[in-house]
Design a protein around this motif. Structure first.
Motif, short mmCIF file in Angstrom:
data_model
loop_
_atom_site.label_atom_id
_atom_site.label_comp_id
_atom_site.label_asym_id
_atom_site.label_seq_id
_atom_site.Cartn_x
_atom_site.Cartn_y
_atom_site.Cartn_z
N ILE A 144 0.83 -1.20 0.13
CA ILE A 144 0.08 -0.09 0.06
C ILE A 144 0.92 1.24 -0.07
O ILE A 144 0.66 2.03 -0.66
CB ILE A 144 -0.84 -0.08 1.18
N TYR A 154 2.31 -1.65 -10.16
CA TYR A 154 2.20 -2.84 -9.49
C TYR A 154 3.66 -3.79 -9.61
O TYR A 154 4.16 -4.18 -8.97
CB TYR A 154 1.07 -3.64 -10.02
N ALA A 155 3.95 -3.51 -11.02
CA ALA A 155 5.09 -4.18 -11.64
C ALA A 155 6.26 -3.73 -10.85
O ALA A 155 7.25 -4.64 -10.39
CB ALA A 155 5.23 -4.06 -13.13
N MET A 169 -1.30 -7.44 -6.08
CA MET A 169 -2.67 -7.24 -6.29
C MET A 169 -3.55 -7.61 -5.07
O MET A 169 -4.39 -6.78 -4.68
CB MET A 169 -3.21 -7.58 -7.75
N LEU A 172 -2.92 -5.58 -2.07
CA LEU A 172 -3.71 -4.23 -1.97
C LEU A 172 -5.19 -4.62 -1.83
O LEU A 172 -5.62 -3.51 -1.20
CB LEU A 172 -3.32 -3.74 -3.37
N HIS A 173 -5.63 -5.24 -2.39
CA HIS A 173 -7.11 -5.76 -2.29
C HIS A 173 -7.42 -6.01 -1.11
O HIS A 173 -8.47 -5.38 -0.31
CB HIS A 173 -7.57 -6.77 -3.26
#
Lengths: 197, 94
Positions: A144, A154-155, A169, A172-173
């Motif tokens: 985050i 993201y990469a 991902m 984060l989610h």
């Protein structure tokens, strides 16, 4: 460049002084120095300690300068973050490794329900978010911070943390989901009221 | 039941369902979706108040995290920038 001869006529060429590595200095100033705030934010994310983060950035800057001659100028942020990551790994190897609970264990997502008391004493939105953020396990918080504070893709975050993009991902989610669950209706209302001003 | 009807309506109109939208929402907010997927999410948000509110809450969370966490002591950055300047000038090599 010339220098005067004994008779005052400028005819004798003066060999140029060994030129300082201006190209490297300029490359460093152009490609590296503007990213110092990002480097610090990222270092802080990795270390959770301001003094260690500052040391890590200093080491990163020194390594970057030593490598600047070979740097082709493409993707400076990714290049710097790679140096930062490797520097951090080298430093961490000298210390006790971090031990985390399995951050990807979905059962860890169970969050206490917000009680009426929480709603009554809930501080304003930013404080509530910060409090929820502070309670996240470090691996969740790291992604985050890197994405929301550092502005990494993201990469880039995946590369820095040496984890798959899919893991970035999912963390984060679920990390943001936990923060979301922590926010009471009152807190959200106070935020909306503030935003609409 | 209301949710099922809404999903059915969305399907019939070629739009994402709420569940599909929420799966993609974080990537949407982070700008990580393809243009086509981003358009699909935006279209759903335009027509679904509940998902749009969720989207707004997550957007506010992101903004709050960025704003609060960036409140770093400015003297730290100043020190590092001064250090970087000296490294760049070759004054510090190790």
């Amino acid at each position: 460049m010339t220098r005067p001869t004994d008779d005052g006529v400028d005819t004798v060429p003066v060999p140029p002084l060994p030129s300082p590595p201006m190209a490297d200095c300029e490359k460093f100033a152009f490609h590296v120095q503007p990213h110092i705030p990002l480097l610090y934010a990222t270092a802080y994310t990795l270390t959770r300690n301001s003094a260690e983060a500052e040391d890590l950035v200093q080491d990163t800057l020194l390594r970057a300068f030593r490598a600047i001659e070979r740097f082709d100028g493409a993707y400076p942020k990714a290049w710097l973050l790679t140096i930062l990551r490797n520097t951090n790994i080298n430093r961490a190897q000298k210390k006790r490794p971090f031990l985390f609970d399995d951050p990807d264990d979905a059962s860890a997502d169970v969050v206490d329900e917000v009680t009426p008391e929480d709603i009554i004493v809930e501080p304003v939105f930013d404080a509530a978010v910060q409090s929820a953020l502070d309670e996240l396990p470090d691996p969740f918080r790291a992604v985050i911070d890197l994405v929301d504070v550092g502005g990494l893709s993201y990469a880039e975050a995946a590369d820095l943390l040496d984890i798959p993009v899919g893991t970035v991902m999912s963390r984060l989610h679920r990390g943001r989901g936990r923060i979301r669950k922590r926010l009471s209706t009152t807190t959200l209302s106070s935020r909306r009221g503030r935003s609409s001003k | 039941m209301i949710g099922l009807m809404a999903d059915l309506r969305n399907r019939l109109r070629g739009r994402l369902t709420c569940a599909e939208t929420l799966v993609l929402l974080q990537q949407y907010l982070d700008g990580e979706l393809s243009a086509e997927d981003a358009r699909a999410v935006a279209l759903h948000l335009d027509h679904c108040t509940r998902c749009d509110e969720e989207s707004e809450i997550y957007r506010e969370i992101k903004k709050s995290i960025a704003a609060t966490s960036m409140a770093t002591d400015p003297s730290v950055i100043q020190r590092l920038e001064a250090f970087g300047e000296r490294v760049g000038n070759g004054e510090i090599i190790d």
